[in-house]
Design a protein around this motif. Structure first.
Motif, PDB file in Angstrom:
ATOM      1  N   GLU A  50      44.723  19.159  48.628  1.00  0.00           N
ATOM      2  CA  GLU A  50      43.983  18.048  49.262  1.00  0.00           C
ATOM      3  C   GLU A  50      43.379  17.129  48.195  1.00  0.00           C
ATOM      4  OE1 GLU A  50      42.665  15.627  52.219  1.00  0.00           O
ATOM      5  OE2 GLU A  50      44.039  17.325  52.405  1.00  0.00           O
ATOM      6  N   ASN A  51      42.847  17.688  47.132  1.00  0.00           N
ATOM      7  CA  ASN A  51      42.301  16.876  46.033  1.00  0.00           C
ATOM      8  C   ASN A  51      43.390  16.050  45.361  1.00  0.00           C
ATOM      9  OD1 ASN A  51      39.676  17.756  46.413  1.00  0.00           O
ATOM     10  ND2 ASN A  51      39.840  19.409  44.922  1.00  0.00           N
ATOM     11  N   ILE A  52      44.542  16.652  45.139  1.00  0.00           N
ATOM     12  CA  ILE A  52      45.654  15.931  44.521  1.00  0.00           C
ATOM     13  C   ILE A  52      46.096  14.779  45.425  1.00  0.00           C
ATOM     14  CG2 ILE A  52      48.094  16.131  43.900  1.00  0.00           C
ATOM     15  CD1 ILE A  52      47.422  18.977  42.880  1.00  0.00           C
ATOM     16  N   ARG A  53      46.206  15.040  46.732  1.00  0.00           N
ATOM     17  CA  ARG A  53      46.590  13.993  47.682  1.00  0.00           C
ATOM     18  C   ARG A  53      45.576  12.849  47.676  1.00  0.00           C
ATOM     19  NH1 ARG A  53      45.043  12.069  52.035  1.00  0.00           N
ATOM     20  NH2 ARG A  53      43.491  13.652  52.422  1.00  0.00           N
ATOM     21  N   ARG A  54      44.293  13.184  47.691  1.00  0.00           N
ATOM     22  CA  ARG A  54      43.241  12.171  47.697  1.00  0.00           C
ATOM     23  C   ARG A  54      43.283  11.333  46.416  1.00  0.00           C
ATOM     24  NH1 ARG A  54      38.834  12.312  45.210  1.00  0.00           N
ATOM     25  NH2 ARG A  54      38.803  14.552  44.945  1.00  0.00           N
ATOM     26  N   ARG A  55      43.453  12.013  45.255  1.00  0.00           N
ATOM     27  CA  ARG A  55      43.536  11.281  43.982  1.00  0.00           C
ATOM     28  C   ARG A  55      44.759  10.370  43.947  1.00  0.00           C
ATOM     29  NH1 ARG A  55      43.511  15.981  40.509  1.00  0.00           N
ATOM     30  NH2 ARG A  55      42.030  17.112  41.710  1.00  0.00           N
ATOM     31  N   ALA A  56      45.872  10.841  44.485  1.00  0.00           N
ATOM     32  CA  ALA A  56      47.095  10.020  44.520  1.00  0.00           C
ATOM     33  C   ALA A  56      46.879   8.794  45.397  1.00  0.00           C
ATOM     34  CB  ALA A  56      48.272  10.839  45.033  1.00  0.00           C
ATOM     35  N   GLU A  57      46.218   8.948  46.535  1.00  0.00           N
ATOM     36  CA  GLU A  57      45.930   7.804  47.402  1.00  0.00           C
ATOM     37  C   GLU A  57      45.021   6.801  46.695  1.00  0.00           C
ATOM     38  OE1 GLU A  57      44.284   9.367  51.023  1.00  0.00           O
ATOM     39  OE2 GLU A  57      46.259   9.861  51.842  1.00  0.00           O
ATOM     40  N   GLU A  58      44.024   7.298  45.973  1.00  0.00           N
ATOM     41  CA  GLU A  58      43.137   6.406  45.224  1.00  0.00           C
ATOM     42  C   GLU A  58      43.900   5.658  44.138  1.00  0.00           C
ATOM     43  OE1 GLU A  58      40.003   8.893  43.725  1.00  0.00           O
ATOM     44  OE2 GLU A  58      39.046   9.116  45.689  1.00  0.00           O
ATOM     45  N   ASP A  59      44.808   6.357  43.439  1.00  0.00           N
ATOM     46  CA  ASP A  59      45.606   5.712  42.395  1.00  0.00           C
ATOM     47  C   ASP A  59      46.502   4.620  42.973  1.00  0.00           C
ATOM     48  OD1 ASP A  59      44.437   7.351  40.530  1.00  0.00           O
ATOM     49  OD2 ASP A  59      46.174   8.709  40.344  1.00  0.00           O
ATOM     50  N   VAL A  60      47.108   4.893  44.114  1.00  0.00           N
ATOM     51  CA  VAL A  60      47.966   3.886  44.759  1.00  0.00           C
ATOM     52  C   VAL A  60      47.128   2.689  45.196  1.00  0.00           C
ATOM     53  CG1 VAL A  60      49.386   3.442  46.806  1.00  0.00           C
ATOM     54  CG2 VAL A  60      49.760   5.499  45.457  1.00  0.00           C
ATOM     55  N   ALA A  61      45.949   2.945  45.753  1.00  0.00           N
ATOM     56  CA  ALA A  61      45.078   1.848  46.178  1.00  0.00           C
ATOM     57  C   ALA A  61      44.658   0.986  44.983  1.00  0.00           C
ATOM     58  CB  ALA A  61      43.842   2.400  46.897  1.00  0.00           C
ATOM     59  N   LYS A  62      44.321   1.623  43.869  1.00  0.00           N
ATOM     60  CA  LYS A  62      43.955   0.871  42.662  1.00  0.00           C
ATOM     61  C   LYS A  62      45.142   0.084  42.136  1.00  0.00           C
ATOM     62  CE  LYS A  62      40.236   3.840  40.990  1.00  0.00           C
ATOM     63  NZ  LYS A  62      39.851   4.829  39.973  1.00  0.00           N
ATOM     64  N   ALA A  63      46.320   0.691  42.151  1.00  0.00           N
ATOM     65  CA  ALA A  63      47.522  -0.004  41.667  1.00  0.00           C
ATOM     66  C   ALA A  63      47.793  -1.242  42.507  1.00  0.00           C
ATOM     67  CB  ALA A  63      48.720   0.936  41.689  1.00  0.00           C
ATOM     68  N   ARG A  64      47.652  -1.118  43.815  1.00  0.00           N
ATOM     69  CA  ARG A  64      47.853  -2.290  44.685  1.00  0.00           C
ATOM     70  C   ARG A  64      46.790  -3.348  44.430  1.00  0.00           C
ATOM     71  NH1 ARG A  64      49.090   1.165  49.972  1.00  0.00           N
ATOM     72  NH2 ARG A  64      51.325   1.389  49.689  1.00  0.00           N
ATOM     73  N   LYS A  65      45.563  -2.909  44.284  1.00  0.00           N
ATOM     74  CA  LYS A  65      44.454  -3.845  44.113  1.00  0.00           C
ATOM     75  C   LYS A  65      44.550  -4.619  42.800  1.00  0.00           C
ATOM     76  CE  LYS A  65      39.401  -3.865  44.273  1.00  0.00           C
ATOM     77  NZ  LYS A  65      38.211  -3.022  44.415  1.00  0.00           N
ATOM     78  N   PHE A  66      44.976  -3.944  41.735  1.00  0.00           N
ATOM     79  CA  PHE A  66      44.977  -4.569  40.418  1.00  0.00           C
ATOM     80  C   PHE A  66      46.372  -4.877  39.893  1.00  0.00           C
ATOM     81  CE2 PHE A  66      40.997  -2.054  40.569  1.00  0.00           C
ATOM     82  CZ  PHE A  66      40.120  -3.130  40.528  1.00  0.00           C
ATOM     83  N   ALA A  67      47.391  -4.809  40.736  1.00  0.00           N
ATOM     84  CA  ALA A  67      48.766  -5.057  40.291  1.00  0.00           C
ATOM     85  C   ALA A  67      48.945  -6.463  39.737  1.00  0.00           C
ATOM     86  CB  ALA A  67      49.743  -4.823  41.439  1.00  0.00           C
ATOM     87  N   ILE A  68      48.210  -7.404  40.247  1.00  0.00           N
ATOM     88  CA  ILE A  68      48.358  -8.797  39.838  1.00  0.00           C
ATOM     89  C   ILE A  68      47.504  -9.142  38.617  1.00  0.00           C
ATOM     90  CG2 ILE A  68      46.551  -9.693  41.336  1.00  0.00           C
ATOM     91  CD1 ILE A  68      48.629 -11.935  42.030  1.00  0.00           C
ATOM     92  N   GLU A  69      46.769  -8.176  38.109  1.00  0.00           N
ATOM     93  CA  GLU A  69      45.847  -8.417  37.000  1.00  0.00           C
ATOM     94  C   GLU A  69      46.551  -9.035  35.788  1.00  0.00           C
ATOM     95  OE1 GLU A  69      42.424  -6.049  34.459  1.00  0.00           O
ATOM     96  OE2 GLU A  69      43.868  -4.909  35.617  1.00  0.00           O
ATOM     97  N   GLY A  70      47.692  -8.487  35.393  1.00  0.00           N
ATOM     98  CA  GLY A  70      48.422  -9.019  34.234  1.00  0.00           C
ATOM     99  C   GLY A  70      48.874 -10.448  34.456  1.00  0.00           C
ATOM    100  N   PHE A  71      49.354 -10.726  35.651  1.00  0.00           N
ATOM    101  CA  PHE A  71      49.801 -12.078  35.970  1.00  0.00           C
ATOM    102  C   PHE A  71      48.614 -13.046  35.966  1.00  0.00           C
ATOM    103  CE2 PHE A  71      50.961 -15.448  39.012  1.00  0.00           C
ATOM    104  CZ  PHE A  71      52.089 -15.929  38.366  1.00  0.00           C
ATOM    105  N   ALA A  72      47.501 -12.620  36.526  1.00  0.00           N
ATOM    106  CA  ALA A  72      46.308 -13.473  36.555  1.00  0.00           C
ATOM    107  C   ALA A  72      45.824 -13.781  35.142  1.00  0.00           C
ATOM    108  CB  ALA A  72      45.199 -12.799  37.365  1.00  0.00           C
ATOM    109  N   GLU A  73      45.855 -12.785  34.264  1.00  0.00           N
ATOM    110  CA  GLU A  73      45.456 -13.016  32.872  1.00  0.00           C
ATOM    111  C   GLU A  73      46.371 -14.029  32.195  1.00  0.00           C
ATOM    112  OE1 GLU A  73      45.374  -9.210  30.950  1.00  0.00           O
ATOM    113  OE2 GLU A  73      43.449  -8.670  31.832  1.00  0.00           O
ATOM    114  N   ALA A  74      47.658 -13.994  32.534  1.00  0.00           N
ATOM    115  CA  ALA A  74      48.608 -14.944  31.954  1.00  0.00           C
ATOM    116  C   ALA A  74      48.385 -16.361  32.486  1.00  0.00           C
ATOM    117  CB  ALA A  74      50.035 -14.493  32.246  1.00  0.00           C
ATOM    118  N   MET A  75      47.826 -16.481  33.673  1.00  0.00           N
ATOM    119  CA  MET A  75      47.586 -17.800  34.282  1.00  0.00           C
ATOM    120  C   MET A  75      46.300 -18.461  33.784  1.00  0.00           C
ATOM    121  SD  MET A  75      49.999 -18.674  36.348  1.00  0.00           S
ATOM    122  CE  MET A  75      51.159 -17.964  35.220  1.00  0.00           C
TER     123      MET A  75
END
Length: 173
Positions: A50-75
């Motif tokens: 359950e802890n592994i599942r919860r951590r994986a969900e948090e990692d996916v949520a962070k990846a979605r939230k900050f996926a555009i970070e590199g592109f935004a920095e380039a802009m």
């Protein structure tokens, strides 16, 4: 006919029964102890999953939230250049045009670093419906079903079409 060979005492090789074998209460207590150990191990494993599942969900949520970070920095440098152009309203046309070209180069570089590739087919290129969108078909002095003119460039993101190139295509003869 008699033989002097002794008879085997226990063919299974078992020894004398223990007190636990003879006393069912002791056997039940041992089994309950093993059950408690296994239940504890099961609950710990379940909690870990359950802890592994919860951590994986948090990692996916962070990846979605900050996926555009590199592109935004380039802009950001492109935004800075545009703001600098706006801040100098009395600049000569040549200076503004030079700044616009520099800003466009910054933008192109930022797009390339982020795997956004321009689709700008040359005249005579075979029409590709996966990357091009035909706006019209015109008679032309070139092979049928080839690009005559590009009306608007298209763009790909890592081989996926973001926007198809709008093109005019040569008619079949």
């Amino acid at each position: 006919m008699t033989t002097d060979t002794p008879l085997p005492e226990d063919p299974a090789g078992a020894s004398e029964p223990t007190a636990a074998d003879l006393n069912p209460e002791i056997k039940i207590a041992e089994l309950e102890g093993r059950l408690a150990e296994m239940s504890d191990a099961y609950l710990r494993a379940k909690a870990e999953v359950e802890n592994i599942r919860r951590r994986a969900e948090e990692d996916v949520a962070k990846a979605r939230k900050f996926a555009i970070e590199g592109f935004a920095e380039a802009m950001l440098p492109v935004m800075d250049s545009l703001e600098a152009a706006i801040a100098t309203p009395g600049a000569a046309v040549e200076t503004v045009l030079e700044g616009v070209h520099a800003t466009r180069r910054q933008l192109s570089s930022a797009l390339e670093r982020n795997k956004v590739v321009e689709v700008n087919p040359a005249a005579g290129t075979k029409f590709d419906p996966h990357q091009h969108q035909a706006i019209s078909v015109v008679p032309a002095e070139q092979e049928p079903n080839t690009v005559v003119a590009v009306l608007q460039k298209g763009f790909l993101i890592a081989d996926r079409v973001l926007r198809p190139a709008l093109v005019t295509v040569s008619a079949p003869k």
